[in-house]
Design a protein around this motif. Structure first.
Motif, PDB file in Angstrom:
ATOM      1  N   LYS A  96      45.793   4.294  13.247  1.00  0.00           N
ATOM      2  CA  LYS A  96      46.173   4.136  14.538  1.00  0.00           C
ATOM      3  C   LYS A  96      46.170   5.481  15.239  1.00  0.00           C
ATOM      4  CE  LYS A  96      49.653   2.162  17.856  1.00  0.00           C
ATOM      5  NZ  LYS A  96      51.095   1.513  17.859  1.00  0.00           N
ATOM      6  N   LEU A  97      45.554   5.632  16.457  1.00  0.00           N
ATOM      7  CA  LEU A  97      45.651   7.161  16.780  1.00  0.00           C
ATOM      8  C   LEU A  97      46.992   7.603  17.643  1.00  0.00           C
ATOM      9  CD1 LEU A  97      42.788   6.751  19.621  1.00  0.00           C
ATOM     10  CD2 LEU A  97      42.581   7.926  17.407  1.00  0.00           C
ATOM     11  N   LYS A  98      47.326   8.839  17.161  1.00  0.00           N
ATOM     12  CA  LYS A  98      48.641   9.300  17.509  1.00  0.00           C
ATOM     13  C   LYS A  98      48.707   9.332  19.030  1.00  0.00           C
ATOM     14  CE  LYS A  98      51.452  13.160  16.618  1.00  0.00           C
ATOM     15  NZ  LYS A  98      51.641  14.438  16.197  1.00  0.00           N
ATOM     16  N   LYS A  99      49.915   8.848  19.409  1.00  0.00           N
ATOM     17  CA  LYS A  99      49.976   9.235  21.052  1.00  0.00           C
ATOM     18  C   LYS A  99      50.135  10.743  21.072  1.00  0.00           C
ATOM     19  CE  LYS A  99      51.822   4.758  22.724  1.00  0.00           C
ATOM     20  NZ  LYS A  99      52.713   4.225  23.522  1.00  0.00           N
ATOM     21  N   LYS A 100      49.701  11.060  22.507  1.00  0.00           N
ATOM     22  CA  LYS A 100      49.850  12.212  22.934  1.00  0.00           C
ATOM     23  C   LYS A 100      51.107  12.371  23.727  1.00  0.00           C
ATOM     24  CE  LYS A 100      46.226  14.821  24.257  1.00  0.00           C
ATOM     25  NZ  LYS A 100      45.240  15.547  24.872  1.00  0.00           N
ATOM     26  N   LYS A 101      51.955  13.236  23.379  1.00  0.00           N
ATOM     27  CA  LYS A 101      53.388  13.273  24.035  1.00  0.00           C
ATOM     28  C   LYS A 101      53.175  14.488  25.196  1.00  0.00           C
ATOM     29  CE  LYS A 101      56.219  12.217  19.886  1.00  0.00           C
ATOM     30  NZ  LYS A 101      56.934  12.763  18.897  1.00  0.00           N
ATOM     31  N   PHE A 123      60.787   3.379  36.249  1.00  0.00           N
ATOM     32  CA  PHE A 123      59.157   3.211  35.866  1.00  0.00           C
ATOM     33  C   PHE A 123      58.838   2.872  34.510  1.00  0.00           C
ATOM     34  CE2 PHE A 123      59.711   6.658  39.156  1.00  0.00           C
ATOM     35  CZ  PHE A 123      59.646   5.939  40.120  1.00  0.00           C
ATOM     36  N   PRO A 124      57.948   1.908  34.460  1.00  0.00           N
ATOM     37  CA  PRO A 124      57.339   1.755  33.045  1.00  0.00           C
ATOM     38  C   PRO A 124      56.690   2.609  32.611  1.00  0.00           C
ATOM     39  CG  PRO A 124      56.054   0.380  34.798  1.00  0.00           C
ATOM     40  CD  PRO A 124      57.239   0.849  35.555  1.00  0.00           C
ATOM     41  N   ASN A 125      56.409   2.729  31.236  1.00  0.00           N
ATOM     42  CA  ASN A 125      55.711   3.712  30.541  1.00  0.00           C
ATOM     43  C   ASN A 125      56.262   5.171  30.490  1.00  0.00           C
ATOM     44  OD1 ASN A 125      53.796   1.468  30.407  1.00  0.00           O
ATOM     45  ND2 ASN A 125      52.972   2.069  32.520  1.00  0.00           N
ATOM     46  N   ILE A 126      57.511   5.125  30.795  1.00  0.00           N
ATOM     47  CA  ILE A 126      58.071   6.420  30.971  1.00  0.00           C
ATOM     48  C   ILE A 126      59.721   6.483  30.073  1.00  0.00           C
ATOM     49  CG2 ILE A 126      59.238   8.108  32.311  1.00  0.00           C
ATOM     50  CD1 ILE A 126      57.050   8.044  34.283  1.00  0.00           C
ATOM     51  N   GLN A 127      59.854   7.234  29.336  1.00  0.00           N
ATOM     52  CA  GLN A 127      61.118   7.205  28.497  1.00  0.00           C
ATOM     53  C   GLN A 127      61.875   8.489  29.377  1.00  0.00           C
ATOM     54  OE1 GLN A 127      61.042   8.251  24.535  1.00  0.00           O
ATOM     55  NE2 GLN A 127      62.910   8.967  24.172  1.00  0.00           N
ATOM     56  N   LEU A 139      52.654   9.043  37.460  1.00  0.00           N
ATOM     57  CA  LEU A 139      52.476   9.259  35.852  1.00  0.00           C
ATOM     58  C   LEU A 139      52.406   7.924  35.250  1.00  0.00           C
ATOM     59  CD1 LEU A 139      51.444  11.210  33.808  1.00  0.00           C
ATOM     60  CD2 LEU A 139      54.110  11.996  33.605  1.00  0.00           C
ATOM     61  N   SER A 140      53.499   6.891  35.812  1.00  0.00           N
ATOM     62  CA  SER A 140      53.666   5.757  35.118  1.00  0.00           C
ATOM     63  C   SER A 140      52.658   4.878  35.498  1.00  0.00           C
ATOM     64  CB  SER A 140      54.809   5.094  35.595  1.00  0.00           C
ATOM     65  OG  SER A 140      55.011   3.738  35.363  1.00  0.00           O
ATOM     66  N   GLU A 141      51.800   4.975  36.671  1.00  0.00           N
ATOM     67  CA  GLU A 141      50.748   4.259  36.910  1.00  0.00           C
ATOM     68  C   GLU A 141      49.655   4.653  35.983  1.00  0.00           C
ATOM     69  OE1 GLU A 141      48.293   1.236  38.708  1.00  0.00           O
ATOM     70  OE2 GLU A 141      50.492   1.499  38.543  1.00  0.00           O
ATOM     71  N   PHE A 142      49.549   6.068  36.100  1.00  0.00           N
ATOM     72  CA  PHE A 142      48.182   6.758  35.244  1.00  0.00           C
ATOM     73  C   PHE A 142      48.499   6.545  33.890  1.00  0.00           C
ATOM     74  CE2 PHE A 142      46.827  10.459  32.726  1.00  0.00           C
ATOM     75  CZ  PHE A 142      45.879  10.709  33.357  1.00  0.00           C
ATOM     76  N   ASN A 143      49.713   6.323  33.256  1.00  0.00           N
ATOM     77  CA  ASN A 143      49.788   5.852  31.646  1.00  0.00           C
ATOM     78  C   ASN A 143      49.572   4.462  31.533  1.00  0.00           C
ATOM     79  OD1 ASN A 143      50.574   6.664  29.203  1.00  0.00           O
ATOM     80  ND2 ASN A 143      52.523   5.904  29.411  1.00  0.00           N
ATOM     81  N   LYS A 144      49.142   3.589  32.405  1.00  0.00           N
ATOM     82  CA  LYS A 144      48.527   2.409  31.994  1.00  0.00           C
ATOM     83  C   LYS A 144      47.439   2.285  31.045  1.00  0.00           C
ATOM     84  CE  LYS A 144      50.490  -0.410  35.872  1.00  0.00           C
ATOM     85  NZ  LYS A 144      50.132  -1.185  37.032  1.00  0.00           N
ATOM     86  N   ASN A 145      47.509   1.637  29.890  1.00  0.00           N
ATOM     87  CA  ASN A 145      46.335   1.757  28.861  1.00  0.00           C
ATOM     88  C   ASN A 145      46.061   2.851  28.409  1.00  0.00           C
ATOM     89  OD1 ASN A 145      46.174  -1.248  29.711  1.00  0.00           O
ATOM     90  ND2 ASN A 145      45.101  -0.936  31.419  1.00  0.00           N
ATOM     91  N   LYS A 146      46.916   3.713  28.533  1.00  0.00           N
ATOM     92  CA  LYS A 146      46.426   5.032  27.889  1.00  0.00           C
ATOM     93  C   LYS A 146      47.343   5.620  26.608  1.00  0.00           C
ATOM     94  CE  LYS A 146      44.181   7.493  31.673  1.00  0.00           C
ATOM     95  NZ  LYS A 146      44.150   6.449  32.890  1.00  0.00           N
ATOM     96  N   ASN A 147      46.911   6.283  25.760  1.00  0.00           N
ATOM     97  CA  ASN A 147      47.674   6.422  24.514  1.00  0.00           C
ATOM     98  C   ASN A 147      48.519   7.817  24.743  1.00  0.00           C
ATOM     99  OD1 ASN A 147      47.947   5.527  21.992  1.00  0.00           O
ATOM    100  ND2 ASN A 147      46.960   7.450  21.047  1.00  0.00           N
TER     101      ASN A 147
END
Length: 372
Positions: free
Chosen positions: A6-11, A58-62, A35-43
């Motif tokens: 599995k590809l490592k996620k870029k932080k 916002f989803p996709n954001i911690q 950035l939340s929108e940009f991060n959809k379907n991205k690693n």
């Protein structure tokens, strides 16, 4: 069979712990939203450092909440130059993006900073110290804070070309890039109920002394009587404000019959006031952009602006604009008079510098900072 790893996620860490209200909060909110929108379907793993996590959903954001960040400057300095280094070692980010001017001590593969605080370009007068000593302190302090660790950044983002030139000369760096603030036009068909049969001038701005409200009010004092009787001038966020400068304006100019001071206005009312006004006056002595200029332009309204680099760049290519010496009330009164008499010839404005290497929205910026 081969094992597929599995590809490592870029932080990426987004730091905005000091951005709690006004325009700077809007920047943080817009960045996280985009950035939340940009991060959809991205690693990509996005970690945002904020003062109050309840203001964002916002989803996709911690979110990591740092509530003490606004208690004092000592806390701010502690986080930027001590705590964040420990935190970065724990998170191990590929990218650390500081949204609020300063370059923290962190461990990251790439580091970026977004500089947008205007007072580093401003030399305060005794009046600025009198009304808000923080403006004076910031003007002295921010140069040093901007410069501290600035060379560690892969890129330093600024909002306008004249700021880029200042940074290159002042800090002896070449990695400065213009990231134009993303402005999404909001247009309403509603019109605020200004008094009919008057010419309405509008200045929406927070009451800071460098915003230079009094130059408009001094110009009103010297208007010919027949012109003054035909006009009204509208100022937001002044009425009932606890700011010393706002209280000074109300007390000093309360006798002007054609002046209307408002308190804080909601967004929908502000837009309806843009739609109803006849002309924007924007005399601020320093800005890194000047959002009301973009907002008035969206309504295709005439503008009278301070004759300063920020105003010309924010205005862009536009015909219905003239510029005046921001310290000369008589010159402003002359333009106002000509406008009311319908014999003013607008100077117009044309941008001549190359914008091909600029970043024009947050999406372009995200691609830039995440590019290997």
């Amino acid at each position: 069979m081969y094992k597929i790893e599995k590809l490592k996620k870029k932080k990426i860490v987004i730091s905005g712990i000091n951005m709690v209200e006004g325009g700077i909060f809007t920047i943080l909110h817009n960045v996280l939203q985009e950035l939340s929108e940009f991060n959809k379907n991205k690693n990509i793993q996005v970690i945002a450092l904020v003062h109050d996590a309840t203001k964002f959903n916002f989803p996709n954001i911690q979110l990591i909440e740092i509530p003490n960040s606004k208690k004092s400057w000592l806390y701010r300095l502690y986080y930027e130059y001590f705590y964040f280094k420990k935190l970065s070692k724990k998170i191990q980010p590929d990218v650390w993006f500081s949204l609020h001017d300063t370059t923290p001590r962190v461990v990251a593969k790439k580091q970026f900073v977004y500089c947008h605080h205007p007072t580093t370009f401003f030399k305060p007068t005794w009046k600025d110290w009198k009304f808000n000593y923080k403006i004076g302190i910031f003007s002295l302090l921010y140069d040093n804070l901007f410069q501290l660790n600035i060379a560690k950044n892969h890129t330093v983002f600024v909002q306008q070309h004249w700021i880029k030139e200042v940074f290159q000369k002042r800090f002896k760096i070449s990695n400065v890039k213009v990231a134009i603030p993303q402005y999404v036009e909001e247009i309403t068909t509603e019109k605020y109920n200004f008094e009919p049969h008057k010419i309405h001038f509008f200045y929406p701005s927070f009451p800071r002394s460098f915003k230079n409200h009094e130059i408009i009010l001094e110009a009103i004092k010297v208007l010919p009587k027949n012109i003054a009787e035909k006009t009204q001038f509208h100022f937001t966020t002044i009425k009932d404000s606890k700011e010393k400068y706002a209280q000074f304006l109300v007390k000093e100019y309360r006798f002007l019959e054609n002046v209307r001071f408002y308190g804080k206005v909601k967004r929908n009312q502000l837009l309806s006031m843009y739609n109803a006004m006849d002309c924007l006056i924007f005399p601020s002595k320093v800005e890194t952009w000047g959002l009301p200029i973009s907002e008035a332009k969206a309504y295709k309204k005439p503008m009278i602006l301070a004759d300063l680099p920020y105003a010309k760049e924010a205005c862009g290519n536009y015909e219905k604009v003239s510029f005046f010496d921001e310290n000369n009330a008589v010159a402003l009164a002359k333009v106002i008079t000509e406008f009311v008499e319908e014999n003013h010839n607008f100077q117009g404005n044309t941008i001549t510098f190359d914008t091909s290497n600029d970043l024009h929205n947050w999406k372009e910026l995200f691609h830039y900072i995440l590019n290997d």
